[in-house]
Design a protein around this motif. Sequence first.
Motif, PDB file in Angstrom:
ATOM      1  N   GLY A 258     -36.616   4.144 -21.460  1.00 52.65           N
ATOM      2  CA  GLY A 258     -37.294   3.856 -20.200  1.00 52.65           C
ATOM      3  C   GLY A 258     -36.817   4.707 -19.044  1.00 52.65           C
ATOM      4  O   GLY A 258     -36.189   5.751 -19.195  1.00 52.65           O
ATOM      5  N   HIS A 265     -35.749   0.446 -16.146  1.00 54.47           N
ATOM      6  CA  HIS A 265     -35.802  -0.586 -17.176  1.00 54.47           C
ATOM      7  C   HIS A 265     -34.391  -1.012 -17.577  1.00 54.47           C
ATOM      8  O   HIS A 265     -33.484  -0.169 -17.662  1.00 54.47           O
ATOM      9  CB  HIS A 265     -36.549  -0.067 -18.411  1.00 54.47           C
ATOM     10  CG  HIS A 265     -37.983   0.247 -18.142  1.00 54.47           C
ATOM     11  ND1 HIS A 265     -38.397   1.511 -17.771  1.00 54.47           N
ATOM     12  CD2 HIS A 265     -39.091  -0.537 -18.165  1.00 54.47           C
ATOM     13  CE1 HIS A 265     -39.708   1.487 -17.586  1.00 54.47           C
ATOM     14  NE2 HIS A 265     -40.155   0.266 -17.813  1.00 54.47           N
ATOM     15  N   GLU A 267     -33.223  -1.722 -20.432  1.00 50.43           N
ATOM     16  CA  GLU A 267     -32.769  -1.162 -21.705  1.00 50.43           C
ATOM     17  C   GLU A 267     -31.873   0.055 -21.504  1.00 50.43           C
ATOM     18  O   GLU A 267     -30.931   0.280 -22.267  1.00 50.43           O
ATOM     19  CB  GLU A 267     -33.972  -0.783 -22.573  1.00 50.43           C
ATOM     20  CG  GLU A 267     -34.629  -1.943 -23.288  1.00 50.43           C
ATOM     21  CD  GLU A 267     -35.503  -2.780 -22.369  1.00 50.43           C
ATOM     22  OE1 GLU A 267     -35.894  -3.884 -22.781  1.00 50.43           O
ATOM     23  OE2 GLU A 267     -35.797  -2.330 -21.238  1.00 50.43           O
ATOM     24  N   LEU A 348     -39.735  -1.941 -24.126  1.00 51.28           N
ATOM     25  CA  LEU A 348     -39.160  -1.958 -22.785  1.00 51.28           C
ATOM     26  C   LEU A 348     -39.490  -3.253 -22.059  1.00 51.28           C
ATOM     27  O   LEU A 348     -40.606  -3.782 -22.155  1.00 51.28           O
ATOM     28  CB  LEU A 348     -39.679  -0.767 -21.983  1.00 51.28           C
ATOM     29  CG  LEU A 348     -39.325   0.608 -22.544  1.00 51.28           C
ATOM     30  CD1 LEU A 348     -39.943   1.701 -21.698  1.00 51.28           C
ATOM     31  CD2 LEU A 348     -37.817   0.783 -22.641  1.00 51.28           C
ATOM     32  N   THR A 349     -38.507  -3.758 -21.333  1.00 47.78           N
ATOM     33  CA  THR A 349     -38.659  -5.009 -20.600  1.00 47.78           C
ATOM     34  C   THR A 349     -39.047  -4.718 -19.157  1.00 47.78           C
ATOM     35  O   THR A 349     -38.297  -4.051 -18.427  1.00 47.78           O
ATOM     36  CB  THR A 349     -37.347  -5.805 -20.611  1.00 47.78           C
ATOM     37  OG1 THR A 349     -36.932  -6.010 -21.965  1.00 47.78           O
ATOM     38  CG2 THR A 349     -37.521  -7.141 -19.904  1.00 47.78           C
ATOM     39  N   PRO A 350     -40.200  -5.179 -18.697  1.00 47.75           N
ATOM     40  CA  PRO A 350     -40.576  -4.925 -17.298  1.00 47.75           C
ATOM     41  C   PRO A 350     -39.713  -5.739 -16.344  1.00 47.75           C
ATOM     42  O   PRO A 350     -39.246  -6.839 -16.683  1.00 47.75           O
ATOM     43  CB  PRO A 350     -42.042  -5.366 -17.239  1.00 47.75           C
ATOM     44  CG  PRO A 350     -42.184  -6.367 -18.335  1.00 47.75           C
ATOM     45  CD  PRO A 350     -41.241  -5.926 -19.421  1.00 47.75           C
ATOM     46  N   ARG A 364     -49.024  -4.578 -12.924  1.00 46.86           N
ATOM     47  CA  ARG A 364     -48.762  -4.388 -14.350  1.00 46.86           C
ATOM     48  C   ARG A 364     -50.066  -4.439 -15.146  1.00 46.86           C
ATOM     49  O   ARG A 364     -50.312  -3.603 -16.032  1.00 46.86           O
ATOM     50  CB  ARG A 364     -47.787  -5.449 -14.858  1.00 46.86           C
ATOM     51  CG  ARG A 364     -47.486  -5.311 -16.352  1.00 46.86           C
ATOM     52  CD  ARG A 364     -46.549  -6.393 -16.824  1.00 46.86           C
ATOM     53  NE  ARG A 364     -46.360  -6.317 -18.278  1.00 46.86           N
ATOM     54  CZ  ARG A 364     -45.655  -7.203 -18.975  1.00 46.86           C
ATOM     55  NH1 ARG A 364     -45.053  -8.218 -18.359  1.00 46.86           N
ATOM     56  NH2 ARG A 364     -45.544  -7.071 -20.286  1.00 46.86           N
ATOM     57  N   HIS A 393     -42.981   2.634 -13.296  1.00 45.04           N
ATOM     58  CA  HIS A 393     -42.332   1.603 -14.109  1.00 45.04           C
ATOM     59  C   HIS A 393     -43.149   1.224 -15.344  1.00 45.04           C
ATOM     60  O   HIS A 393     -42.606   1.084 -16.446  1.00 45.04           O
ATOM     61  CB  HIS A 393     -42.081   0.358 -13.261  1.00 45.04           C
ATOM     62  CG  HIS A 393     -41.321  -0.710 -13.971  1.00 45.04           C
ATOM     63  ND1 HIS A 393     -39.982  -0.606 -14.286  1.00 45.04           N
ATOM     64  CD2 HIS A 393     -41.713  -1.928 -14.456  1.00 45.04           C
ATOM     65  CE1 HIS A 393     -39.567  -1.691 -14.911  1.00 45.04           C
ATOM     66  NE2 HIS A 393     -40.611  -2.514 -15.027  1.00 45.04           N
ATOM     67  N   HIS A 394     -44.455   1.051 -15.173  1.00 42.45           N
ATOM     68  CA  HIS A 394     -45.262   0.462 -16.245  1.00 42.45           C
ATOM     69  C   HIS A 394     -45.966   1.481 -17.139  1.00 42.45           C
ATOM     70  O   HIS A 394     -46.247   1.163 -18.308  1.00 42.45           O
ATOM     71  CB  HIS A 394     -46.322  -0.475 -15.650  1.00 42.45           C
ATOM     72  CG  HIS A 394     -45.777  -1.705 -15.011  1.00 42.45           C
ATOM     73  ND1 HIS A 394     -45.020  -2.635 -15.698  1.00 42.45           N
ATOM     74  CD2 HIS A 394     -45.871  -2.180 -13.731  1.00 42.45           C
ATOM     75  CE1 HIS A 394     -44.676  -3.624 -14.887  1.00 42.45           C
ATOM     76  NE2 HIS A 394     -45.183  -3.374 -13.695  1.00 42.45           N
TER      77      HIS A 394
END
Length: 555
Positions: A258, A265, A267, A348-350, A364, A393-394
């Motif tokens: 990410g 992100h 991660e 990936l975790t938003p 998002r 980000h997304h």
Amino acid sequence: MQTRVVDYLVQAVSALGARHLFGVDGANIEDLYDAIFDAPYDVTGVIAKHEFAAATMADGYARSTGGLGVVAATSGGGAMNLVAGLAESFASRVPVLALVGQPPTVHAGNGAFQDTSGHAGTIDAAKMFGEISRYCARVETAAELPDQLARAVGAARRGGPAVLLLPKEVQQANMGTLSPIRLPTKVYRRDEAGLVRLRAALTTARRTGKVVIIAGDQVARDDARDELARLAAVLDAAVGVAPDAKDTYDNHDPGFCGVAGSMGHPELGAAIRSAALCLLVGTPMPITTRTGLAELLTGSPVASIGVTPPYLPAVHATSTDLARTLRELADEFAAAPSTFEQRRATPLTPLRVPESTGPGLRYRQLVETIEAALPDGTDVFADAGNTGAAVVHHLRVPRGGRFVVALGMGGMGYAFGAGIGSAFARSAGHRTVVVAGDGAFFMHGMEIHTAIEHELPITFIVLNNNAHAMCVARERLYYRDRYSFNRFQTAHLGDGVGAMFPGLSTRSVRSTAELAAALPQCLQTPGPSFLSIDVDPDEIPPFLPFLTAIEHIQE
């Protein structure tokens, strides 16, 4: 063959591999356009609507090609309008050559219209542009042009704009018999001692644990994407990217961790926390890239390679050509494969944002819908503000596509010109998508006229919340929401643009279903298209400083 200074310049632009020259015409630069019209070279003059946009077109052209972008402007206000665009290129080390017309020398200091000679109390253009360029010179005679041009090109190739100030009579002057353009060769510089230390750090890390790479925008400038991918595979490394370098590594690869920094992100932070070494490639790690990671990086072994040392302690090796240096490193380490088992990255975790209850689509939701519709090879240019934060980000960059966001100066409206410049540069079959907010559109969105004039394959997506939404968020979070200077009366952008340009494919959407239905039409039309999406001005974007402020308020 007898040739003028402007003829020589057009030949030089062609010899440099630039096929387009961007600008706005005017009395003290018109001879250059005259030379373009008569030139036997494959150089097209593109007239923008504003010099800022012309500068960003050259910037976007350079970022997409890895070569040189060229912009031209007349004197006075035209020259002044270049400043913000060239400042972005300076801060982001993008090679741009600016050709700036000046009034005739004989009138300098004698009341000339648009005089910026620095004489008799006038503005000194050489000093002004000197602050935002790697090289700036006033060309006083035709005879000195070849040397000044060579110096300017050499400086730009080192990363950033170079400016030549060209008085009217000098542009018209006869150069005599046309001789071949003498352009400087690219110089490869690398720090051998630093590379020895970097190799040692990598060797140690491979014996003891995992290597994590954070890739920066120099990877894109040096077109070192393939070399980065090979080095990551050889090192068995997890890879994160700076916000302005999303296209430097395959966003769909299992080892992708990410984005770093304020729009990043979790991660990537987790990977760094358990890594034996973090390798920075082509990024100095400015605040936008190291937000949320600074403490982790300070407490972990860090190595760096690139043209600029990082803003945090690291073993650093200078390289002006990452494609070459990364290839050499990959060759060396390929002979000694790692025994450390690779751990595949999880989805990936938003970042978690507060629930929004206002009208329109959520960031998002709309970005993921756009991403699903983008074919491989699509280039994406994101503008500043909440829109940029959401896209960074997304959005996963389509394979083979470019991704650009202006984080040098962060100027609103940059993406319109830069996306157009890139669309001129890219080969047939590539579509360009510009994603911007309505505030950015009101600044420089009329550059869509340039895309229409040239029938470019570009889709403009404008998120319309009738506000400068990032400023609205700051008013709410940092100034107790007592007022707002940044909410505006309702504007129906899609309807307005459609009425202004009847032949333009234009859509307005207010739901996810409408967006999913509209995107294929907008992306498949042969020329430009325009899509307006209603969004909530009060939605908080995935931007770590805002989310941290909310946590403090709740405490």
